[in-house]
Motif scaffolding. Sequence first.
Motif, mmCIF file in Angstrom:
data_model
loop_
_atom_site.group_PDB
_atom_site.id
_atom_site.type_symbol
_atom_site.label_atom_id
_atom_site.label_comp_id
_atom_site.label_asym_id
_atom_site.label_seq_id
_atom_site.Cartn_x
_atom_site.Cartn_y
_atom_site.Cartn_z
ATOM 1 N N SER A 60 -0.722 -58.184 -31.406
ATOM 2 C CA SER A 60 0.437 -57.682 -32.133
ATOM 3 C C SER A 60 1.419 -57.073 -31.148
ATOM 4 O O SER A 60 1.016 -56.318 -30.247
ATOM 5 N N VAL A 61 2.687 -57.435 -31.302
ATOM 6 C CA VAL A 61 3.762 -56.874 -30.483
ATOM 7 C C VAL A 61 4.855 -56.393 -31.431
ATOM 8 O O VAL A 61 5.368 -57.169 -32.235
ATOM 9 N N GLU A 62 5.225 -55.129 -31.344
ATOM 10 C CA GLU A 62 6.242 -54.533 -32.214
ATOM 11 C C GLU A 62 7.229 -53.720 -31.370
ATOM 12 O O GLU A 62 6.862 -53.216 -30.316
ATOM 13 N N PRO A 63 8.475 -53.556 -31.820
ATOM 14 C CA PRO A 63 9.080 -54.137 -33.021
ATOM 15 C C PRO A 63 9.524 -55.569 -32.767
ATOM 16 O O PRO A 63 9.342 -56.093 -31.671
ATOM 17 N N ASP A 64 10.088 -56.184 -33.763
ATOM 18 C CA ASP A 64 10.646 -57.525 -33.630
ATOM 19 C C ASP A 64 12.026 -57.508 -34.293
ATOM 20 O O ASP A 64 12.111 -57.358 -35.509
ATOM 21 N N PRO A 65 13.095 -57.620 -33.524
ATOM 22 C CA PRO A 65 13.122 -57.913 -32.093
ATOM 23 C C PRO A 65 12.904 -56.667 -31.237
ATOM 24 O O PRO A 65 13.027 -55.547 -31.723
ATOM 25 N N ILE A 66 12.611 -56.894 -29.945
ATOM 26 C CA ILE A 66 12.455 -55.837 -28.958
ATOM 27 C C ILE A 66 13.769 -55.691 -28.211
ATOM 28 O O ILE A 66 14.300 -56.671 -27.681
ATOM 29 N N SER A 67 14.303 -54.484 -28.170
ATOM 30 C CA SER A 67 15.512 -54.221 -27.388
ATOM 31 C C SER A 67 15.115 -53.883 -25.961
ATOM 32 O O SER A 67 14.132 -53.176 -25.727
ATOM 33 N N ILE A 68 15.897 -54.404 -25.000
ATOM 34 C CA ILE A 68 15.590 -54.189 -23.580
ATOM 35 C C ILE A 68 16.823 -53.628 -22.883
ATOM 36 O O ILE A 68 17.897 -54.233 -22.964
ATOM 37 N N PRO A 69 16.717 -52.481 -22.206
ATOM 38 C CA PRO A 69 15.490 -51.675 -22.054
ATOM 39 C C PRO A 69 15.086 -51.023 -23.370
ATOM 40 O O PRO A 69 15.927 -50.784 -24.226
ATOM 41 N N GLY A 70 13.807 -50.746 -23.506
ATOM 42 C CA GLY A 70 13.338 -50.130 -24.733
ATOM 43 C C GLY A 70 11.828 -50.067 -24.802
ATOM 44 O O GLY A 70 11.110 -50.518 -23.906
ATOM 45 N N ASP A 71 11.343 -49.496 -25.884
ATOM 46 C CA ASP A 71 9.909 -49.294 -26.089
ATOM 47 C C ASP A 71 9.325 -50.393 -26.963
ATOM 48 O O ASP A 71 10.016 -50.962 -27.814
ATOM 49 N N LEU A 72 8.062 -50.682 -26.753
ATOM 50 C CA LEU A 72 7.347 -51.605 -27.605
ATOM 51 C C LEU A 72 5.904 -51.144 -27.741
ATOM 52 O O LEU A 72 5.412 -50.367 -26.915
ATOM 53 N N LYS A 73 5.248 -51.617 -28.781
ATOM 54 C CA LYS A 73 3.850 -51.279 -29.035
ATOM 55 C C LYS A 73 3.037 -52.563 -29.035
ATOM 56 O O LYS A 73 3.394 -53.536 -29.713
ATOM 57 N N VAL A 74 1.958 -52.572 -28.266
ATOM 58 C CA VAL A 74 1.125 -53.766 -28.109
ATOM 59 C C VAL A 74 -0.319 -53.427 -28.451
ATOM 60 O O VAL A 74 -0.839 -52.387 -28.036
ATOM 61 N N SER A 75 -0.963 -54.311 -29.208
ATOM 62 C CA SER A 75 -2.411 -54.231 -29.402
ATOM 63 C C SER A 75 -2.980 -55.628 -29.238
ATOM 64 O O SER A 75 -2.336 -56.617 -29.605
ATOM 65 N N VAL A 76 -4.180 -55.719 -28.658
ATOM 66 C CA VAL A 76 -4.768 -57.026 -28.398
ATOM 67 C C VAL A 76 -6.284 -56.903 -28.356
ATOM 68 O O VAL A 76 -6.831 -55.863 -27.954
ATOM 69 N N ALA A 77 -6.952 -57.953 -28.805
ATOM 70 C CA ALA A 77 -8.410 -58.033 -28.714
ATOM 71 C C ALA A 77 -8.778 -59.424 -28.225
ATOM 72 O O ALA A 77 -8.257 -60.429 -28.730
ATOM 73 N N VAL A 78 -9.630 -59.495 -27.210
ATOM 74 C CA VAL A 78 -10.065 -60.772 -26.668
ATOM 75 C C VAL A 78 -11.582 -60.791 -26.582
ATOM 76 O O VAL A 78 -12.237 -59.740 -26.544
ATOM 77 N N SER A 79 -12.119 -62.008 -26.545
ATOM 78 C CA SER A 79 -13.569 -62.172 -26.432
ATOM 79 C C SER A 79 -13.861 -63.276 -25.435
ATOM 80 O O SER A 79 -13.225 -64.331 -25.462
ATOM 81 N N SER A 80 -14.812 -63.024 -24.554
ATOM 82 C CA SER A 80 -15.216 -64.021 -23.570
ATOM 83 C C SER A 80 -16.722 -64.234 -23.651
ATOM 84 O O SER A 80 -17.489 -63.265 -23.614
ATOM 85 N N GLU A 81 -17.118 -65.485 -23.752
ATOM 86 C CA GLU A 81 -18.538 -65.816 -23.827
ATOM 87 C C GLU A 81 -19.119 -66.194 -22.463
ATOM 88 O O GLU A 81 -20.251 -66.652 -22.384
ATOM 89 N N ALA A 82 -18.331 -66.003 -21.412
ATOM 90 C CA ALA A 82 -18.808 -66.308 -20.058
ATOM 91 C C ALA A 82 -18.113 -65.391 -19.067
ATOM 92 O O ALA A 82 -17.016 -64.892 -19.324
ATOM 93 N N ASP A 83 -18.764 -65.163 -17.920
ATOM 94 C CA ASP A 83 -18.122 -64.425 -16.841
ATOM 95 C C ASP A 83 -16.989 -65.272 -16.263
ATOM 96 O O ASP A 83 -17.132 -66.493 -16.123
#
Length: 201
Positions: A60-83
Amino acid sequence: MQALALALCALQLCPAVRGGQRWQPFVLERPQRRMLSQVGGFSWKNCGNGTDPLVIKSLSVEPDPISIPGDLKVSVAVSSEADLSSPLKAVLRMEKKIAELWIEIPCIDQIGSCTYDGLCNILDMAIPPGTPCPEPLLSYGIPCHCPFKQGAYSLPPTDFYLPALELPSWLTNGDYRVQATLSHEGKQLACVNVVLSLHSG
Protein backbone atom coordinates in the motif's frame (compact mmCIF):
# COMPACT_ATOMS: atom_id res chain seq x y z
CA MET A 1 10.82 -6.46 -1.95
CA GLN A 2 14.04 -5.92 -3.88
CA ALA A 3 12.22 -6.23 -7.18
CA LEU A 4 9.68 -3.58 -6.27
CA ALA A 5 12.34 -1.27 -4.91
CA LEU A 6 14.29 -1.47 -8.16
CA ALA A 7 11.19 -0.75 -10.17
CA LEU A 8 10.67 2.46 -8.25
CA CYS A 9 14.35 3.32 -8.36
CA ALA A 10 14.27 3.07 -12.14
CA LEU A 11 12.03 6.12 -11.99
CA GLN A 12 14.12 7.72 -9.21
CA LEU A 13 11.22 7.28 -6.81
CA CYS A 14 13.00 5.45 -4.00
CA PRO A 15 11.89 6.82 -0.61
CA ALA A 16 14.82 9.00 0.40
CA VAL A 17 14.87 8.23 4.10
CA ARG A 18 17.47 6.53 6.21
CA GLY A 19 17.52 6.66 9.96
CA GLY A 20 15.21 9.67 9.99
CA GLN A 21 17.55 11.65 7.77
CA ARG A 22 16.66 12.89 4.33
CA TRP A 23 18.82 11.54 1.54
CA GLN A 24 19.61 13.40 -1.65
CA PRO A 25 18.59 11.25 -4.64
CA PHE A 26 21.05 10.27 -7.33
CA VAL A 27 20.74 13.03 -9.95
CA LEU A 28 22.59 13.12 -13.23
CA GLU A 29 24.07 16.46 -14.20
CA ARG A 30 22.41 16.81 -17.58
CA PRO A 31 20.66 19.73 -19.31
CA GLN A 32 16.95 19.86 -20.05
CA ARG A 33 15.78 18.20 -16.88
CA ARG A 34 12.46 18.84 -15.19
CA MET A 35 11.19 18.59 -11.64
CA LEU A 36 8.85 15.75 -10.77
CA SER A 37 5.75 17.21 -9.10
CA GLN A 38 3.30 14.33 -8.69
CA VAL A 39 2.99 10.54 -8.84
CA GLY A 40 -0.45 8.97 -9.06
CA GLY A 41 -2.44 5.97 -10.20
CA PHE A 42 -0.10 3.54 -8.40
CA SER A 43 -1.00 -0.14 -8.69
CA TRP A 44 0.91 -3.41 -8.62
CA LYS A 45 0.62 -7.16 -9.07
CA ASN A 46 2.85 -10.22 -8.93
CA CYS A 47 3.63 -11.49 -12.42
CA GLY A 48 5.46 -14.72 -11.65
CA ASN A 49 4.62 -18.17 -12.96
CA GLY A 50 3.17 -19.37 -9.67
CA THR A 51 6.37 -21.08 -8.57
CA ASP A 52 8.46 -18.00 -7.72
CA PRO A 53 9.80 -18.33 -4.16
CA LEU A 54 9.55 -14.58 -3.48
CA VAL A 55 6.14 -12.90 -3.69
CA ILE A 56 4.58 -9.68 -2.44
CA LYS A 57 1.61 -10.45 -0.20
CA SER A 58 0.43 -6.86 0.20
CA LEU A 59 1.58 -3.36 -0.71
CA SER A 60 0.00 0.00 0.00
CA VAL A 61 1.25 3.46 -0.94
CA GLU A 62 -0.67 6.57 0.20
CA PRO A 63 -1.81 9.18 -0.64
CA ASP A 64 -2.78 8.96 -4.29
CA PRO A 65 -1.59 11.12 -5.90
CA ILE A 66 1.70 11.77 -4.08
CA SER A 67 2.94 15.35 -4.17
CA ILE A 68 6.71 15.79 -4.56
CA PRO A 69 8.35 16.99 -2.44
CA GLY A 70 6.05 15.54 0.17
CA ASP A 71 5.18 12.77 2.59
CA LEU A 72 3.90 9.31 1.84
CA LYS A 73 2.94 6.23 3.84
CA VAL A 74 4.09 2.77 2.76
CA SER A 75 3.24 -0.69 4.06
CA VAL A 76 4.40 -3.96 2.54
CA ALA A 77 4.50 -7.67 3.31
CA VAL A 78 6.61 -10.20 1.41
CA SER A 79 7.22 -13.92 1.72
CA SER A 80 10.18 -15.96 0.53
CA GLU A 81 10.26 -19.74 0.45
CA ALA A 82 14.00 -19.86 -0.25
CA ASP A 83 17.19 -18.10 0.79
CA LEU A 84 18.21 -15.39 -1.68
CA SER A 85 21.96 -15.29 -2.16
CA SER A 86 24.53 -13.78 -4.49
CA PRO A 87 24.58 -13.41 -7.42
CA LEU A 88 21.21 -11.66 -7.74
CA LYS A 89 20.18 -10.08 -11.01
CA ALA A 90 17.35 -7.60 -11.61
CA VAL A 91 15.91 -6.92 -15.06
CA LEU A 92 13.57 -3.98 -15.57
CA ARG A 93 11.26 -3.45 -18.52
CA MET A 94 9.86 0.08 -18.55
CA GLU A 95 7.12 1.21 -20.94
CA LYS A 96 5.17 4.40 -21.59
CA LYS A 97 1.61 4.51 -22.87
CA ILE A 98 1.34 6.47 -26.12
CA ALA A 99 -2.20 6.57 -27.51
CA GLU A 100 -3.30 2.94 -27.00
CA LEU A 101 0.19 1.44 -27.31
CA TRP A 102 2.82 0.65 -24.71
CA ILE A 103 6.26 1.68 -25.99
CA GLU A 104 9.40 0.30 -24.33
CA ILE A 105 11.85 2.90 -23.00
CA PRO A 106 15.50 1.92 -23.54
CA CYS A 107 18.11 2.01 -20.78
CA ILE A 108 19.58 5.54 -20.76
CA ASP A 109 22.03 6.53 -18.02
CA GLN A 110 20.81 3.59 -15.89
CA ILE A 111 17.17 4.74 -16.12
CA GLY A 112 14.58 2.81 -18.11
CA SER A 113 14.65 -0.82 -19.29
CA CYS A 114 17.92 -1.72 -17.58
CA THR A 115 19.63 -4.82 -16.24
CA TYR A 116 21.35 -4.69 -12.86
CA ASP A 117 23.88 -7.48 -12.30
CA GLY A 118 25.44 -8.02 -8.89
CA LEU A 119 22.52 -6.64 -6.89
CA CYS A 120 24.14 -7.82 -3.65
CA ASN A 121 27.22 -5.70 -4.43
CA ILE A 122 25.00 -2.71 -5.17
CA LEU A 123 23.37 -3.09 -1.76
CA ASP A 124 26.80 -3.37 -0.10
CA MET A 125 27.88 -0.11 -1.74
CA ALA A 126 24.73 1.66 -0.56
CA ILE A 127 24.93 0.23 2.97
CA PRO A 128 28.47 -0.95 3.86
CA PRO A 129 28.60 -4.46 5.36
CA GLY A 130 28.95 -4.41 9.14
CA THR A 131 26.81 -1.31 9.55
CA PRO A 132 23.27 -1.60 10.91
CA CYS A 133 20.41 -1.58 8.45
CA PRO A 134 18.73 1.82 8.27
CA GLU A 135 15.46 2.54 9.98
CA PRO A 136 12.75 1.46 9.73
CA LEU A 137 14.22 -1.83 8.42
CA LEU A 138 16.24 -2.35 11.60
CA SER A 139 13.25 -1.99 13.93
CA TYR A 140 11.16 -4.51 12.00
CA GLY A 141 13.91 -7.09 11.39
CA ILE A 142 14.03 -6.58 7.62
CA PRO A 143 17.50 -7.46 6.24
CA CYS A 144 19.40 -5.21 3.86
CA HIS A 145 22.30 -7.48 2.84
CA CYS A 146 22.67 -10.81 1.09
CA PRO A 147 21.91 -13.55 1.82
CA PHE A 148 18.24 -12.94 2.57
CA LYS A 149 16.90 -15.79 4.67
CA GLN A 150 13.61 -17.39 3.74
CA GLY A 151 10.61 -16.29 5.74
CA ALA A 152 8.00 -13.57 5.98
CA TYR A 153 8.89 -9.89 6.30
CA SER A 154 6.51 -7.00 6.81
CA LEU A 155 6.70 -3.25 7.17
CA PRO A 156 3.64 -1.73 8.87
CA PRO A 157 2.35 1.65 7.65
CA THR A 158 5.43 3.87 7.82
CA ASP A 159 5.91 7.51 6.90
CA PHE A 160 8.59 8.51 4.39
CA TYR A 161 9.59 11.79 2.86
CA LEU A 162 10.24 12.22 -0.87
CA PRO A 163 12.50 15.21 -1.59
CA ALA A 164 12.48 17.23 -4.79
CA LEU A 165 13.43 14.97 -7.72
CA GLU A 166 14.62 15.72 -11.21
CA LEU A 167 13.73 13.65 -14.26
CA PRO A 168 15.36 13.51 -17.70
CA SER A 169 13.50 15.57 -20.27
CA TRP A 170 12.62 12.40 -22.23
CA LEU A 171 10.80 10.97 -19.20
CA THR A 172 7.76 13.17 -19.84
CA ASN A 173 4.30 13.33 -18.31
CA GLY A 174 2.22 10.22 -18.82
CA ASP A 175 1.36 6.68 -17.76
CA TYR A 176 4.15 4.18 -17.19
CA ARG A 177 4.46 0.53 -16.30
CA VAL A 178 7.53 -1.29 -15.03
CA GLN A 179 8.10 -5.03 -14.83
CA ALA A 180 10.86 -6.02 -12.42
CA THR A 181 12.23 -9.58 -12.49
CA LEU A 182 14.66 -10.92 -9.91
CA SER A 183 16.74 -14.02 -10.66
CA HIS A 184 19.63 -16.12 -9.36
CA GLU A 185 21.88 -17.91 -11.87
CA GLY A 186 19.11 -17.97 -14.46
CA LYS A 187 16.32 -19.07 -12.10
CA GLN A 188 13.51 -16.58 -11.65
CA LEU A 189 12.87 -15.65 -8.03
CA ALA A 190 10.24 -12.91 -8.30
CA CYS A 191 8.33 -10.81 -10.80
CA VAL A 192 6.37 -7.63 -10.07
CA ASN A 193 4.45 -5.24 -12.32
CA VAL A 194 4.05 -1.61 -11.22
CA VAL A 195 1.85 0.98 -12.97
CA LEU A 196 1.90 4.70 -12.22
CA SER A 197 1.53 8.16 -13.73
CA LEU A 198 4.17 10.89 -13.64
CA HIS A 199 3.59 14.63 -13.73
CA SER A 200 6.41 17.15 -13.90
CA GLY A 201 6.75 20.90 -14.10
